[in-house]
Scaffold this motif. Structure first.
Motif, PDB file in Angstrom:
ATOM      1  N   ASN A 118      13.212  74.113  79.993  1.00 31.86           N
ATOM      2  CA  ASN A 118      12.173  74.349  80.959  1.00 31.86           C
ATOM      3  C   ASN A 118      11.790  73.081  81.674  1.00 31.86           C
ATOM      4  O   ASN A 118      11.500  73.412  83.002  1.00 31.86           O
ATOM      5  N   ARG A 155       9.857  73.461  85.156  1.00 32.56           N
ATOM      6  CA  ARG A 155       8.616  74.365  84.557  1.00 32.56           C
ATOM      7  C   ARG A 155       7.907  73.814  83.540  1.00 32.56           C
ATOM      8  O   ARG A 155       8.042  74.399  82.172  1.00 32.56           O
ATOM      9  N   LYS A 172       6.001  75.673  80.664  1.00 28.11           N
ATOM     10  CA  LYS A 172       6.506  76.901  80.002  1.00 28.11           C
ATOM     11  C   LYS A 172       7.024  76.220  78.738  1.00 28.11           C
ATOM     12  O   LYS A 172       8.166  76.259  78.445  1.00 28.11           O
ATOM     13  N   ASP A 186       3.831  82.025  82.575  1.00 25.45           N
ATOM     14  CA  ASP A 186       4.163  80.501  82.944  1.00 25.45           C
ATOM     15  C   ASP A 186       3.984  79.520  81.669  1.00 25.45           C
ATOM     16  O   ASP A 186       4.597  78.518  81.995  1.00 25.45           O
ATOM     17  N   TYR A 209       9.222  88.687  81.418  1.00 23.26           N
ATOM     18  CA  TYR A 209       8.489  87.556  81.734  1.00 23.26           C
ATOM     19  C   TYR A 209       9.299  86.130  81.434  1.00 23.26           C
ATOM     20  O   TYR A 209       8.720  84.891  81.344  1.00 23.26           O
TER      21      TYR A 209
END
Length: 456
Positions: free
Chosen positions: A131, A136, A139, A215, A249
């Motif tokens: 991630n 991200r 996450k 997220d 998701y």
């Protein structure tokens, strides 16, 4: 009072035993095992037992298999140790990784460790790294399940959803969350079908993801069949309901196949049997038939591409273990996979699993048994004072039943008040009969004892 032998005295003065009450052990002494052959082990007093747990769920090919021993010896003679750090490699590690990929075509790369705990610890580090590589950084949360078992290192023990793995260890750590246990018999609402129960658990998982923030949630980890949590087989439609939530998701799906892998459930892997669609898979135990400490993590192409590219940006992939991909362990792993295929161990499991499960379920009506369950060559008898009730002193009745069976030459494992079965996959019909022969007698004796102790 038990008088300890010299070896038992040496044991308690030298060792700290895992999953053991050290105070009680000083009174009883350790049960010292000296040798093993086939489905049997022999203790220091010369008494032979059927090992109905394949050691710790791992000796799927039994004990004393000459081919596995020879594979270890030959590799030790040729290259007793080398590593995979800094771009170095060796043939056994390469070949075993290729074999693993052949069994799971959706996987692209294999990373080695020494234990299931290390494999699941690696899984979480890879999920975080992946991630970060994808930009991200928030996450990072991992969702496990109540009663799931994923190991005993700091993060893997946090993933484990069992109280004894957390109590006094200051666990679980942050970022780890636990969703519902998929045990229909104990957790379903009155009149709730297996499919309805599965749908509810998927909805609860989605609610958790939304509450935490999609997220921020990186991965969901699950054993296809819960092992040390009590051999809990997921209800009908469970993973079919869970997978769309994870896809919705963008949550990674980690399959912990440490117990279920390599034919144990009646398919090569439990996720194949139960319609789980993992992005990565943890393996250990039966990977080498229990003959050498080795574990592996397999990741899909998407994860491999992101992780490899990110290591190029950073300059190095800063994770690894001294004994990860040990040449002897990998050579034994290659030999084990050869044996699984050449001796058709999968076909053998498929041919005897119906009889094994029929025997397990034959005890369902015993007054001490709340539920009899299982899949493949995994099974369990959950003990109860009546219906779904639990004993006031958890674990005592299960331990008593396991001790009764030892008297009759059968080693099984009490997980609290659940008696677990996981025999070597080489077990024959006659050996199954021998293993199950004393169960009724031991249940009766334990039932009588529990009543006399006022537990029922």
């Amino acid at each position: 009072m038990t008088v300890l032998t010299n070896m038992q005295t040496r044991d308690v003065e030298a060792l700290l035993h895992p999953y053991t009450n050290a105070v009680t052990l000083r009174q009883t002494g350790a049960h010292v095992i000296e040798s093993g052959e086939g489905v049997y082990v022999t203790d220091a007093d010369g008494k032979r037992y059927i090992e109905g747990m394949a050691g710790l769920w791992c000796c799927g090919l039994g004990f004393g298999d000459a081919e596995l021993v020879d594979a270890a010896k030959q590799q030790l003679d040729k290259l007793p140790y080398y590593h995979l750090f800094g771009g170095r490699s060796h043939e056994p590690a390469i070949e075993l990784a290729e074999r693993i990929k052949d069994l799971m075509p959706s996987m692209a790369r294999v990373f080695y460790q020494s234990s299931g705990s290390e494999a699941n610890e690696t899984q979480i580090k890879l999920a975080w790294y992946y991630n970060n590589a994808r930009g991200r950084p928030e996450k990072k949360k991992i969702i496990s399940r109540v009663r799931g078992y994923h190991g005993v290192s700091i993060v893997s023990a946090s993933l484990t959803g069992l109280p004894y793995n957390h109590k006094s260890f200051d666990l679980p750590v942050d970022r780890i969350h636990h969703t519902s246990n998929p045990h229909h018999w104990r957790e379903a609402h009155e009149g709730e079908s297996e499919r309805d129960f599965s749908a509810r658990l998927a909805a609860e998982l989605e609610e958790m993801i939304l509450a935490e923030g999609p997220d921020t949630v990186a991965a969901f980890i699950a054993e296809p069949v819960m092992g040390a949590g009590g051999v809990i087989v997921p209800p009908e439609g469970y993973f079919e309901a869970i997978m769309p939530v994870l896809h919705k998701y963008d949550v990674l799906c980690i399959a912990d196949e440490v117990i279920c892998g390599f034919a144990r459930t009646g398919e090569w892997f439990g996720h194949q049997k139960l319609n789980m669609q993992p992005t990565s898979v943890s393996m250990a135990k039966q990977l080498t038939g229990g003959y050498a400490p080795l574990s592996a993590v397999a990741i899909n192409q998407d994860m491999a591409d992101a992780i490899e590219a990110h290591s190029g940006e950073i300059g190095i992939f800063g994770h690894g273990f001294t004994y990860g991909g040990h040449p002897m362990g990998c050579a034994v792993g290659v030999a084990a996979l050869d044996i699984y295929k050449r001796r058709n161990i999968l076909g053998h499991v498929q041919s005897i699993e119906a009889g094994f499960q029929r025997r397990i379920r034959s005890y369902a009506d015993h007054p001490l048994v709340g539920e009899a369950r299982g899949i493949g060559l995994l099974g369990a008898l959950e003990l109860s004072p009546g219906g779904k009730a639990m004993f006031d002193q958890p674990g005592k009745v299960g331990a008593r039943l396991a001790a009764e069976l030892v008297k009759h030459g059968v080693i099984l494992r009490a997980i609290g008040d659940t008696l677990a079965f996981c025999p070597p996959m080489t077990i024959t019909e006659d050996e199954l009969e021998e293993m199950f022969a004393p169960i009724e007698t031991a249940l009766d004796a334990t039932h009588h004892w529990a009543k006399a102790e006022g537990m029922m």
